[in-house]
Design an enzyme around this catalytic site. Structure first.
Site, mmCIF file in Angstrom:
data_model
loop_
_atom_site.group_PDB
_atom_site.id
_atom_site.type_symbol
_atom_site.label_atom_id
_atom_site.label_comp_id
_atom_site.label_asym_id
_atom_site.label_seq_id
_atom_site.Cartn_x
_atom_site.Cartn_y
_atom_site.Cartn_z
ATOM 1 C CG PHE A 42 59.878 34.985 29.989
ATOM 2 C CD1 PHE A 42 60.702 36.105 29.982
ATOM 3 C CD2 PHE A 42 59.816 34.208 28.843
ATOM 4 C CE1 PHE A 42 61.424 36.450 28.842
ATOM 5 C CE2 PHE A 42 60.535 34.543 27.700
ATOM 6 C CZ PHE A 42 61.337 35.659 27.703
ATOM 7 C CB CYS A 66 36.009 49.878 43.060
ATOM 8 S SG CYS A 66 36.284 49.104 41.445
ATOM 9 C CG ASN A 93 53.420 33.797 31.413
ATOM 10 O OD1 ASN A 93 52.702 34.471 30.684
ATOM 11 N ND2 ASN A 93 53.316 33.820 32.726
ATOM 12 C CB CYS A 142 35.297 49.506 33.780
ATOM 13 S SG CYS A 142 35.890 48.721 35.292
ATOM 14 C CB CYS A 202 30.064 51.242 38.213
ATOM 15 S SG CYS A 202 31.495 52.096 38.933
ATOM 16 C CB CYS A 248 36.292 55.784 38.187
ATOM 17 S SG CYS A 248 37.421 54.393 37.854
ATOM 18 C CD GLU A 275 60.875 36.057 36.455
ATOM 19 O OE1 GLU A 275 61.156 37.258 36.481
ATOM 20 O OE2 GLU A 275 60.087 35.544 35.633
ATOM 21 C CB CYS A 302 49.550 39.768 29.222
ATOM 22 S SG CYS A 302 51.220 40.475 29.151
ATOM 23 C CD GLN A 319 47.626 36.613 35.438
ATOM 24 O OE1 GLN A 319 47.043 37.690 35.415
ATOM 25 N NE2 GLN A 319 48.235 36.118 34.369
#
Length: 386
Positions: free
Chosen positions: A244, A90, A318, A18, A7, A15, A273, A345, A215
């Site tokens: 959720f 990118c 979730n 990452c 990259c 940047c 939800e 997450c 996602q």
């Protein structure tokens, strides 16, 4: 400097999104696994099955680009926030995004969408949000603008944009008038009749909608849902809640798997939800799947659960990064479903929640590397009532 993924933007220090690009991929997975285990040291995991991490492609895995717009209207720069170097090449995006961004830059110039200058608090165009469906390559494009001033010019140039990008299915303007670091506003103006982007994971129809979570690594997301299916398909379950639930990904996958495994059973699913648009999308998916005993409702998940008097055999949670919290965890202890499927997450809040779920044993756990080259990851856990 040896990078896991070549990259030029990282090498030139333009940047650093990452953060872990200098670590070999095996080392990235090892670090994430160790972090996950650290969050569970207070639990008895002697009977827990640890599955190997679900790996991601190292490049071109993102189906969504969130680009801040800067520069001048004739030569706009598309980059990440706080960066003023063009990042349209990118390597996290599919290579064909480069040409799409080139066409969008031309459109910006033709429609006179002056990039918003934070310091001067002038200009109109703040962000471009681009999402691609893995189903058919369809695109959802959103322009985040300060006002509706440029709407007539956008409409004038819109047909030309569609001719150049016929894969555009959903196009909208999001109006965010505040001089603040807020990605989007409440008002959405659609330029297309279609308002949701069709997607499909594991033959389960799903719908991506503006202002909704979906996602960004579709291959790993499909693996996450398929794993949930595999874990519960042969368990004695006919009633389930999906708290959720978003657009219904987990609940629909699990209900379909249970129905396929037990054709004579009456599988019942309730999905909860807070977002009404997500519930509308989930309901449409259930209808297309032909699942009859499914009800999705726009409610607060915790409030819904606390007011129920019936016990499902499976509860899927979730939650957002804050986790389910001690109040809902204690309620689930009292409700006592046979199984809990927990997708997270944020392993730190998940660890606290699992500590509060004292009536449950952690049966299975797997890390899903949804975000290579960063410290972020997702986890799926299967809990069984003691």
């Amino acid at each position: 400097m040896q990078l896991t993924l070549p990259c030029q933007h990282y090498s030139s220090n333009h940047c650093r999104s990452c953060q872990w690009l200098e670590y070999p991929y095996s080392n990235q997975l090892e670090r994430k696994t160790q972090h996950l285990k650290q969050q569970l040291t207070h639990l008895d995991c002697s009977q827990t099955t640890w599955l190997v991490p679900y790996q991601s492609a190292l490049s071109a895995f993102r189906n969504k680009a969130k680009m801040a717009v800067s520069g001048v209207v004739e030569r706009p720069i598309l980059s990440h926030p706080q960066s003023y170097v063009d990042l349209t090449d990118c390597p996290l995006y599919p290579t064909h995004f480069v040409n799409i961004f080139h066409i969008l830059k031309d459109f910006i110039a033709r429609a006179g969408l002056v990039p918003y200058n934070i310091t001067k608090q002038k200009g109109e165009l703040k962000y471009i949000l681009l999402t691609e469906s893995q189903l058919d390559g369809g695109l959802m494009l959103r322009f985040v603008l300060r006002s509706e001033t440029k709407l007539p010019l956008i409409q004038r140039e819109f047909t030309g944009l569609l001719n150049k990008l016929p894969q555009l299915k959903v196009v909208s303007l999001n109006i965010q008038p505040q001089h603040a670091a807020i990605l989007e506003g409440d008002k959405e103006i659609f330029l297309t009749d279609q308002q949701t982007l069709k997607e499909s994971f594991n033959q389960i129809p799903l719908f991506i909608r503006p202002q909704g979570f979906f996602q960004t690594n579709p291959t790993v997301a499909a693996g996450l849902y398929a794993t949930a299916q595999n874990w519960i398909a042969n368990l004695p379950i006919k009633t389930l809640w999906d708290l959720f639930c978003g657009v219904g990904g987990f609940g629909l996958h699990c209900a379909d798997a249970l129905q396929q495994a037990n054709p004579t059973k009456k599988i019942e699913l309730i999905g909860i939800e807070i977002s009404a648009s997500a519930i509308a999308a989930a309901t449409l998916s259930a209808r297309q799947l032909g699942l009859e005993n499914v009800r999705f409702q726009s409610l607060d998940a915790t409030h819904f659960a606390l007011e129920q008097h019936q016990t499902p055999e499976l509860v899927i949670v979730n939650p957002p990064r804050r986790g389910i919290g001690s109040k809902l965890a204690q309620f689930l202890n009292q409700l006592a479903p046979d199984f809990i499927l927990y997708s997270s997450c944020n392993a730190e809040t998940m660890g606290k929640d699992l500590g509060d779920l004292t009536h449950y044993q952690l049966e299975k756990i797997q890390l899903f590397d949804m975000f290579p080259h960063s410290h972020h990851y997702e986890v799926l856990c299967l809990l069984k009532k003691k």
